[in-house]
Motif scaffolding. Structure first.
Motif, PDB file in Angstrom:
ATOM      1  N   ALA A  31       0.511  -1.230   0.052  1.00 12.18           N
ATOM      2  CA  ALA A  31      -0.123  -0.178   0.363  1.00 12.18           C
ATOM      3  C   ALA A  31       0.649   0.778  -0.089  1.00 12.18           C
ATOM      4  CB  ALA A  31      -1.131   0.138   1.275  1.00 12.18           C
ATOM      5  N   MET A  32       1.862   1.188   0.822  1.00 11.80           N
ATOM      6  CA  MET A  32       3.077   2.186   0.823  1.00 11.80           C
ATOM      7  C   MET A  32       3.386   2.343  -0.627  1.00 11.80           C
ATOM      8  SD  MET A  32       5.773   3.316   3.511  1.00 11.80           S
ATOM      9  CE  MET A  32       7.161   2.398   2.512  1.00 11.80           C
ATOM     10  N   LEU A  33       4.163   1.319  -1.510  1.00 16.70           N
ATOM     11  CA  LEU A  33       4.497   1.832  -2.715  1.00 16.70           C
ATOM     12  C   LEU A  33       3.470   2.156  -3.441  1.00 16.70           C
ATOM     13  CD1 LEU A  33       6.970  -1.436  -2.716  1.00 16.70           C
ATOM     14  CD2 LEU A  33       7.228   0.932  -2.030  1.00 16.70           C
ATOM     15  N   LEU A  34       2.687   1.367  -3.788  1.00  9.08           N
ATOM     16  CA  LEU A  34       1.954   2.116  -4.761  1.00  9.08           C
ATOM     17  C   LEU A  34       1.005   3.404  -4.247  1.00  9.08           C
ATOM     18  CD1 LEU A  34      -0.484  -1.106  -4.985  1.00  9.08           C
ATOM     19  CD2 LEU A  34       0.890  -0.155  -6.392  1.00  9.08           C
ATOM     20  N   ASP A  35       1.096   4.144  -3.318  1.00 13.64           N
ATOM     21  CA  ASP A  35      -0.005   5.196  -2.913  1.00 13.64           C
ATOM     22  C   ASP A  35       1.829   6.715  -2.827  1.00 13.64           C
ATOM     23  OD1 ASP A  35      -1.301   6.777  -1.499  1.00 13.64           O
ATOM     24  OD2 ASP A  35      -0.371   7.087   0.926  1.00 13.64           O
ATOM     25  N   ALA A  36       2.987   5.796  -3.123  1.00  9.17           N
ATOM     26  CA  ALA A  36       3.923   6.943  -3.328  1.00  9.17           C
ATOM     27  C   ALA A  36       4.176   7.102  -5.223  1.00  9.17           C
ATOM     28  CB  ALA A  36       5.559   6.254  -3.078  1.00  9.17           C
ATOM     29  N   VAL A  38       1.831   5.645  -7.661  1.00  7.20           N
ATOM     30  CA  VAL A  38       0.287   6.585  -8.554  1.00  7.20           C
ATOM     31  C   VAL A  38      -1.101   6.852  -7.588  1.00  7.20           C
ATOM     32  CG1 VAL A  38       0.721   4.154 -10.003  1.00  7.20           C
ATOM     33  CG2 VAL A  38      -0.820   4.285  -7.137  1.00  7.20           C
ATOM     34  N   GLY A  39      -0.491   7.211  -6.455  1.00 11.91           N
ATOM     35  CA  GLY A  39      -1.212   8.179  -5.402  1.00 11.91           C
ATOM     36  C   GLY A  39      -2.755   7.262  -4.968  1.00 11.91           C
ATOM     37  N   LEU A  40      -2.915   6.506  -4.053  1.00 10.35           N
ATOM     38  CA  LEU A  40      -4.341   6.060  -3.422  1.00 10.35           C
ATOM     39  C   LEU A  40      -5.536   6.444  -2.810  1.00 10.35           C
ATOM     40  CD1 LEU A  40      -2.281   2.283  -1.876  1.00 10.35           C
ATOM     41  CD2 LEU A  40      -3.459   2.736  -4.457  1.00 10.35           C
ATOM     42  N   PRO A  41      -6.404   6.728  -2.981  1.00 10.71           N
ATOM     43  CA  PRO A  41      -7.527   6.810  -2.797  1.00 10.71           C
ATOM     44  C   PRO A  41      -7.952   6.746  -1.212  1.00 10.71           C
ATOM     45  CG  PRO A  41      -7.914   5.356  -3.538  1.00 10.71           C
ATOM     46  CD  PRO A  41      -7.126   5.249  -3.827  1.00 10.71           C
ATOM     47  N   LEU A  42      -6.584   7.518  -0.797  1.00 15.95           N
ATOM     48  CA  LEU A  42      -6.291   6.680   1.654  1.00 15.95           C
ATOM     49  C   LEU A  42      -6.468   8.289   1.692  1.00 15.95           C
ATOM     50  CD1 LEU A  42      -4.435   4.126   1.337  1.00 15.95           C
ATOM     51  CD2 LEU A  42      -7.046   3.362   1.406  1.00 15.95           C
ATOM     52  N   PRO A  43      -6.507   8.752   2.869  1.00 23.31           N
ATOM     53  CA  PRO A  43      -6.310   9.662   4.142  1.00 23.31           C
ATOM     54  C   PRO A  43      -5.511   9.305   4.262  1.00 23.31           C
ATOM     55  CG  PRO A  43      -8.039   7.945   4.848  1.00 23.31           C
ATOM     56  CD  PRO A  43      -7.750   7.807   4.009  1.00 23.31           C
ATOM     57  N   ARG A  44      -4.488  11.454   3.915  1.00 22.16           N
ATOM     58  CA  ARG A  44      -3.434  10.853   3.712  1.00 22.16           C
ATOM     59  C   ARG A  44      -2.184  10.040   5.258  1.00 22.16           C
ATOM     60  NH1 ARG A  44      -0.353  16.982   5.048  1.00 22.16           N
ATOM     61  NH2 ARG A  44       1.617  16.990   4.310  1.00 22.16           N
ATOM     62  N   PHE A  45      -1.616   9.964   5.226  1.00 23.78           N
ATOM     63  CA  PHE A  45      -0.305   9.361   6.688  1.00 23.78           C
ATOM     64  C   PHE A  45      -1.140   8.275   6.571  1.00 23.78           C
ATOM     65  CE2 PHE A  45       0.608  14.036   7.823  1.00 23.78           C
ATOM     66  CZ  PHE A  45       1.691  14.057   6.564  1.00 23.78           C
ATOM     67  N   THR A  46      -2.561   7.327   6.103  1.00 26.87           N
ATOM     68  CA  THR A  46      -2.774   5.996   6.304  1.00 26.87           C
ATOM     69  C   THR A  46      -1.724   4.554   6.239  1.00 26.87           C
ATOM     70  OG1 THR A  46      -5.190   6.906   5.859  1.00 26.87           O
ATOM     71  CG2 THR A  46      -4.565   4.230   5.958  1.00 26.87           C
ATOM     72  N   SER A  47      -1.082   4.669   4.832  1.00 22.07           N
ATOM     73  CA  SER A  47       0.378   3.785   4.605  1.00 22.07           C
ATOM     74  C   SER A  47       0.885   3.891   5.225  1.00 22.07           C
ATOM     75  CB  SER A  47       0.152   4.111   2.463  1.00 22.07           C
ATOM     76  OG  SER A  47       0.748   4.828   2.195  1.00 22.07           O
TER      77      SER A  47
END
Length: 279
Positions: A31-36, A38-47
């Motif tokens: 999740a952290m890698l994907l968020d970094a 492509v950006g995931l629709p998660l609240p900030r700092f969730t990953s």
């Protein structure tokens, strides 16, 4: 031979954590890698929060208690205990992979054993230079083999701090690819308990999945495969056949005595014991 295990989880969530900690860690990292990227629709700092929670559970959370499982000595001769649960729990600094109560046994027929690392070479030594390399490893209880791996190489022993840094990098890769135990055997010894014997010599494993084994039967040889700094035998008991989902359970040995003849249930860190089969 073993005793009936009564599991007392400690915190009510301890067993659940043992089942979930590795999948949670894998999910958090992905999740952290994907968020970094492509950006995931998660609240900030969730990953990041997921990663931190996974690390907390990986190292410290969820110690499971149980009546110690009685095992025969899995080796013969003179051995030193390292990373022993007699001194601290978790013995290897983490609860992950069912290692809460694990112990490492290093063969040293004479003299003392100590970890002697420096910054100068040689940074690795051939495992064949160590007396324990190739020593017989015995089944510590009657049971049925549920896992047997035999093909990983025996790498050089790490004899300096640069070598240890290399081992750390290798260990992370082995962990990511599920090869942290190296060549190993996992035996179902009944009553929901499984004993794992790890870092075996390549090509030495003599049993296969489904084989019945008896206590004292040779199942392999001591090696230096997997995440291992020098040839040794890693022993642990779990409540599941997989290190990724098992909770570590305490154990004690019979057939081990100090050099003055006193019986030892679990040798202390850097304590020499003389081991012999009971059966």
């Amino acid at each position: 031979m073993s005793t009936t295990t009564r599991i007392r989880p400690g915190p009510w969530w301890a067993v659940d954590v043992a089942r979930l900690r590795i999948p949670l860690a894998a999910f958090a990292i992905v999740a952290m890698l994907l968020d970094a990227v492509v950006g995931l629709p998660l609240p900030r700092f969730t990953s990041l929060a997921l990663v931190l929670a996974a690390l907390a559970l990986y190292f410290r959370g969820g110690r499971v208690h149980a009546t110690p499982t009685l095992l025969d000595a899995p080796v013969t001769g003179r051995w030193f205990a390292v990373n022993s649960p007699a001194d601290k729990v978790p013995s290897h600094g983490l609860h992950a992979y069912g290692q809460t109560y694990a112990v490492d046994l290093i063969n040293q027929p004479t003299g003392e054993w100590k970890l002697d690392l420096g910054w100068r070479g040689p940074h690795t030594r051939s495992p064949a230079e160590y007396p324990g390399f190739g020593a017989p490893v015995l089944a510590p209880a009657d049971g049925v083999v549920v896992r047997a791996k035999n093909s990983q190489r025996d790498h050089g022993a790490r004899t300096s701090w640069p070598g240890v840094l290399l081992m750390t990098a290798e260990g992370a890769l082995m962990e990511a690819t599920g090869r942290i135990l190296g060549n190993h055997v996992v035996i179902d010894i009944g009553d929901g308990r499984y004993v794992a014997l790890a870092h075996l010599r390549r090509g030495s494993v003599t049993v296969r999945r489904g084989d019945s084994v008896q206590a004292g039967q040779q199942i392999g040889e001591c090696g230096n495969s997997g995440n291992s700094s020098e040839p040794h035998l890693h022993v642990q008991v779990m409540d599941a056949p997989s290190i990724f989902f098992g909770a570590g359970l305490p154990m004690r040995f019979r057939g081990m005595v100090t050099e003055t003849g006193d019986e030892v249930d679990v040798p202390s860190n850097e304590q020499a014991v003389l081991a012999s089969p009971v059966h």
